[in-house]
Motif scaffolding. Structure first.
Motif, PDB file in Angstrom:
ATOM      1  N   ASN A  90       0.808  -1.220   0.000  1.00 50.17           N
ATOM      2  CA  ASN A  90       0.000   0.000   0.000  1.00 50.17           C
ATOM      3  C   ASN A  90       0.840   1.268   0.000  1.00 50.17           C
ATOM      4  N   ASN A  93       4.478   2.867  -3.429  1.00 50.89           N
ATOM      5  CA  ASN A  93       4.509   3.986  -4.379  1.00 50.89           C
ATOM      6  C   ASN A  93       4.792   5.310  -3.679  1.00 50.89           C
ATOM      7  N   ASP A  94       4.310   5.441  -2.446  1.00 49.38           N
ATOM      8  CA  ASP A  94       4.575   6.667  -1.700  1.00 49.38           C
ATOM      9  C   ASP A  94       6.059   6.784  -1.363  1.00 49.38           C
ATOM     10  N   TRP A  97       7.940   7.747  -4.443  1.00 45.41           N
ATOM     11  CA  TRP A  97       7.776   9.177  -4.737  1.00 45.41           C
ATOM     12  C   TRP A  97       8.753  10.004  -3.910  1.00 45.41           C
ATOM     13  N   PHE A 311      -3.252   6.343   0.619  1.00 46.96           N
ATOM     14  CA  PHE A 311      -2.312   5.493  -0.099  1.00 46.96           C
ATOM     15  C   PHE A 311      -2.159   5.953  -1.545  1.00 46.96           C
ATOM     16  N   ASN A 312      -0.906   6.063  -1.982  1.00 48.54           N
ATOM     17  CA  ASN A 312      -0.531   6.500  -3.329  1.00 48.54           C
ATOM     18  C   ASN A 312      -0.798   7.984  -3.581  1.00 48.54           C
ATOM     19  N   LYS A 313      -1.050   8.750  -2.506  1.00 47.16           N
ATOM     20  CA  LYS A 313      -1.296  10.184  -2.671  1.00 47.16           C
ATOM     21  C   LYS A 313      -0.485  10.995  -1.654  1.00 47.16           C
TER      22      LYS A 313
END
Length: 379
Positions: A90, A93-94, A97, A311-313
């Motif tokens: 989850n 990707n964060d 980034w 998640f992912n943001k």
């Protein structure tokens, strides 16, 4: 070797080594020291002065197999919900980034991070992306797979807490008997023999002060880096832990010991305290066990400084945090008139915001700093 470019600084990192970081000749010659603080400061200075997320502390879990009464993360939620973890898939990707934005150094902590079911995946992901790792662990869960992982892919450093010197005191403090002081010391020496950069620390309070000198002497005799702190923080859920705090006279002895050890503190340097003059205003950030972003761990009590991450943001939470930092950065703290205690003063923007919200002991902390300074100068 993993090639990275951060703030126009090119570097190579070997994931199979703990501290193998290589710079171009020009950058290497400009670095005064090769400790992590100097490296981070140098890379930040090569940019345009803006914030860059070079250092992350990630709190993998609030769970721990120890039950120290003075622990800030030791609360009812951590005991009653033993399966609450954010999973690596989850947050992958964060993390990617943040690495693209410049993340170079990551402290993995908890609770006890080795309890997390995805610890190995997360650890290897960071290592293979060229991130230097500082691992906080009590060592009790470092065995078999996780031990092999650490020996194969060494962290930049591994920090562990030495709660006591004797088995009895260690058992009383941690409230468990599966892993005691002698086990702890054996594992320290084992890791040291295998070239792991291991550092011991002791949180000094009324529970740990009794065997503090024995711990310090053992580390010195075995050439293990050691440090200590007399800070006491309330729990995340607001329980007041200051009953564990040392007396003023005990703190004075501890501060004198610390100054004697470091020889770095100028006790006569006048100055005022400004908001975010630390790493939190330039290059560091913190992700809590419930997946919230804040400038540093201590902002947990400031609601406006906790940003929930979807998640992912992470970019949304990151931008909101920068907006919060820039609102205060560089401002003189309202109640600071400036004094010679600046170099031992631990008051920061958190204290001012807490004071404005709840009327905390801002002035008490200030007077305590001045008292300790006065005594230290005389000593």
């Amino acid at each position: 070797m993993i090639n990275r470019k951060i703030n126009n600084v090119e570097l190579e990192i070997d994931p199979l080594e703990g501290d193998a970081i290589y710079f171009l000749e020009e950058d290497a010659s400009n670095l005064k020291d090769f400790d992590i603080e100097s490296i981070i400061s140098y890379i930040h200075s090569k940019g345009d002065g803006k914030y860059i997320p070079l250092c992350l502390t990630i709190e993998l879990t609030n769970k721990c197999n120890y039950n120290c009464s003075f622990c800030y993360i030791n609360n009812n939620e951590s005991k009653s919900n033993p399966t609450k973890f954010y999973r690596f898939n989850n947050i992958k990707n964060d993390l990617a980034w943040l690495i693209d934005k410049g993340l170079l150094y990551c402290t993995i902590t908890g609770g006890e991070p080795l309890i997390h079911p995805d610890f190995k995946e997360l650890y290897l992901f960071l290592k293979n992306k060229g991130v230097l790792i500082n691992l906080f662990t009590n060592l009790s869960c470092l065995k078999e797979d996780s031990l092999d992982l650490i020996l194969t892919y060494p962290p930049f450093k591994l920090e562990t807490t030495m709660y006591a010197f004797s088995d009895l005191q260690y058992k009383n403090i941690t409230e468990q008997s599966a892993f005691l002081a002698e086990d702890f010391k054996r594992k320290i020496l084992f890791l040291k023999q295998h070239n792991i950069n291991i550092i011991c620390k002791t949180p000094l309070n009324i529970s740990t002060i009794e065997e503090f000198k024995l711990c310090k002497e053992w580390c010195e005799e075995n050439e293990v880096e050691y440090y200590f702190s007399d800070n006491v923080s309330n729990t995340y859920n607001g329980t007041d832990l200051h009953k564990y705090e040392l007396s003023m006279d005990e703190k004075l002895i501890i501060r004198k010991e610390k100054i004697k050890d470091t020889q770095l503190l100028d006790l006569n340097q006048f100055g005022v305290k400004r908001a975010f003059e630390c790493g939190a205003g330039e290059y560091s950030l913190f992700i809590s066990y419930d997946y919230r972003l804040r400038p540093c761990m201590s902002f947990h009590a400031i609601k406006d400084a906790n940003f929930e991450i979807e998640f992912n943001k992470i970019e949304d939470a990151y931008n909101a945090m920068l907006k919060f930092i820039n609102r205060y950065k560089g401002q003189t703290l309202t109640f600071c008139c400036g004094c010679n205690a600046k170099n031992i003063c631990k008051i920061c923007i958190i204290d001012e915001l807490s004071y404005n919200q709840t009327g905390c002991d801002y002035c008490k902390k200030c007077s305590e700093n001045k008292y300790i300074l006065e005594k230290l100068i005389k000593l």
